[in-house]
Motif scaffolding. Sequence first.
Motif, short mmCIF file in Angstrom:
data_model
loop_
_atom_site.label_atom_id
_atom_site.label_comp_id
_atom_site.label_asym_id
_atom_site.label_seq_id
_atom_site.Cartn_x
_atom_site.Cartn_y
_atom_site.Cartn_z
N PRO A 1 0.83 -1.21 0.00
CA PRO A 1 0.00 0.00 0.00
C PRO A 1 0.86 1.26 0.00
O PRO A 1 2.02 1.27 0.41
CB PRO A 1 -0.79 -0.12 1.31
N VAL A 2 0.28 2.34 -0.48
CA VAL A 2 0.85 3.68 -0.34
C VAL A 2 0.04 4.41 0.72
O VAL A 2 -1.20 4.46 0.65
CB VAL A 2 0.83 4.45 -1.66
N ASN B 1 -2.94 -2.81 -2.30
CA ASN B 1 -1.58 -3.08 -2.77
C ASN B 1 -1.41 -2.61 -4.21
O ASN B 1 -2.22 -2.94 -5.08
CB ASN B 1 -1.27 -4.57 -2.67
N VAL B 2 -0.35 -1.86 -4.46
CA VAL B 2 -0.11 -1.30 -5.79
C VAL B 2 1.39 -1.36 -6.10
O VAL B 2 2.22 -1.49 -5.21
CB VAL B 2 -0.59 0.16 -5.88
N ASP B 3 1.71 -1.26 -7.39
CA ASP B 3 3.12 -1.10 -7.77
C ASP B 3 3.36 0.22 -8.49
O ASP B 3 4.51 0.59 -8.72
CB ASP B 3 3.62 -2.28 -8.61
N SER B 4 2.29 0.94 -8.85
CA SER B 4 2.41 2.29 -9.38
C SER B 4 1.08 3.00 -9.19
O SER B 4 0.05 2.37 -8.92
CB SER B 4 2.82 2.29 -10.86
N LEU B 5 1.11 4.32 -9.32
CA LEU B 5 -0.09 5.14 -9.19
C LEU B 5 -0.32 5.95 -10.45
O LEU B 5 0.64 6.44 -11.06
CB LEU B 5 0.03 6.09 -8.00
N THR C 1 4.40 -2.63 4.54
CA THR C 1 3.97 -3.70 5.45
C THR C 1 3.72 -4.95 4.63
O THR C 1 3.81 -4.95 3.42
CB THR C 1 2.67 -3.29 6.17
N ALA C 2 3.37 -6.05 5.32
CA ALA C 2 2.98 -7.26 4.59
C ALA C 2 1.77 -6.96 3.73
O ALA C 2 0.91 -6.16 4.09
CB ALA C 2 2.65 -8.37 5.59
N SER C 3 1.70 -7.60 2.57
CA SER C 3 0.60 -7.36 1.65
C SER C 3 -0.73 -7.71 2.31
O SER C 3 -0.84 -8.69 3.03
CB SER C 3 0.77 -8.20 0.38
N VAL C 4 -1.70 -6.87 2.05
CA VAL C 4 -3.04 -7.10 2.62
C VAL C 4 -4.06 -6.89 1.54
O VAL C 4 -3.83 -6.24 0.55
CB VAL C 4 -3.34 -6.11 3.78
N ALA C 5 -5.23 -7.49 1.75
CA ALA C 5 -6.36 -7.22 0.87
C ALA C 5 -7.11 -6.05 1.46
O ALA C 5 -7.71 -6.15 2.52
CB ALA C 5 -7.28 -8.44 0.79
N SER C 6 -7.05 -4.91 0.78
CA SER C 6 -7.63 -3.69 1.33
C SER C 6 -9.14 -3.69 1.12
O SER C 6 -9.63 -4.03 0.06
CB SER C 6 -7.02 -2.47 0.63
#
Length: 330
Positions: A126-127, A211-215, A245-250
Motif C-alpha cells: 500500500p501507499v 496493494n499497488v506497484d504504481s499510481l 507492510t505485509a501485503s493485505v487485501a484492502s
Amino acid sequence: MRNFTLLTIIALFLGVSAQAQTVASFDTLTLPKADTFYVNYSSYGDDLGFDDGLAHFPCVYDTFPGGWQYWQSGFAYSNMTDSLTAGYTNQYSAITGKGHNGSSQYIIGWDVMNKIYLKGKAVGKPVNGFYLANTAYAYYSMRDGDMFAKKFGGASGNDSDYLVITVRGYLDGALKTDSVQEYLADFTSSDNTKDTIYRGWRWVNLLTLGNVDSLQIELTSSDMGAFGMNTPGYYAIDDFTTYETASVASSPSTHAAKVYPNPAAGQLFVELKDDKIRHLQITDMTGRVVAGFEAKEGVNLLPVSSLPAGAYLLNMWGESQKASVRFVKQ
C-alpha cells in the motif's frame, strides 16, 4: 473495550509498523540555488525523472520546431517561494510558497495524466498517501481567469466549476477499479459561500487503494475546450509516503465501518460492518500513532477529546483486511 497500547504484543507490532513507512520529502534532491527547479534537457522525449524515498517520479522535456524547449509532462522538484505571481512564467511554484510543514522543497506535477512508480520493498504494497496543494499558476487562473481559462464560478458566481485530482493504482500491470479523489477547487455547492480554491497542504489518504506497484494521477476540470482542459494542469505534492507492510487485501472504509460524527469533538463512533476488523488505530497526518484500541463487535466509542484540533486517520485492520478513513477533530 481495552486500550491496546497496554498490550505488549500489539504495542510491539505498532512500533514495527511505524518504521515500515518511507517518506519522499524531496528535501535532499540537489538544486543549484534558491528559487529554482529541476530542469533536464539532456535527452528530449525520454523519461529523465528522479527518485526519492521508494518511488520514481518521471519527467519529460521536449523541444518545438525551432528549438524552443518546454516541459512536456511528469514531475519537477522545486524550491520556488513565489506564491504571488500569476501566469505561466510561475509554473513551478506552489501557492503555499514552501513545502509541507515549512520545508524548502516539494514537487510540481504537470499534465492531465501522470504516473508514479514504486521501487524496492514498496512494490506491491500500500501507499500511505501524500500532501497535496495548488500551484500558484493554477490558483490564480481559477481565481481570476486568464487568456485561456475561465474564472471559476463565472460572471454570476453560480457556475458549478471544479478541479479534481483522481488517484488510481496499478498492480501487476492492471489498473485497479478503486480510486481516491481530492478537490483542488470546488464550486459545486448551490451555496456560493462554500466555493473554495484550496491554498494549503492537505493529506490525501491512499491506503484504501490497497496493494499497488504504481499510481496513476489524473486531473479533471469543469473548464474544457476544443483541445482539452483549459484550467492549467498543475498541482504540488510533498511527503509522498509508502507503507511497506505485509501485503493485505484492502477493504474500502465505507465497507468496513460507519464512522461518525465527522468532525468529532468528544467521541468518535465506529460502527463496524466487517467482522474481520480486530484493531483500531488513530494516527496524525505525519503517521505518528496517537491512540490504539481493541475493536469489539458493533459500535466502538473512541475518546478523542484530548487530541489537538486537526485532521487524523482512523486505521482499521484484522486478519487480511485493512481500511482507513480520515476524520477531523474539532
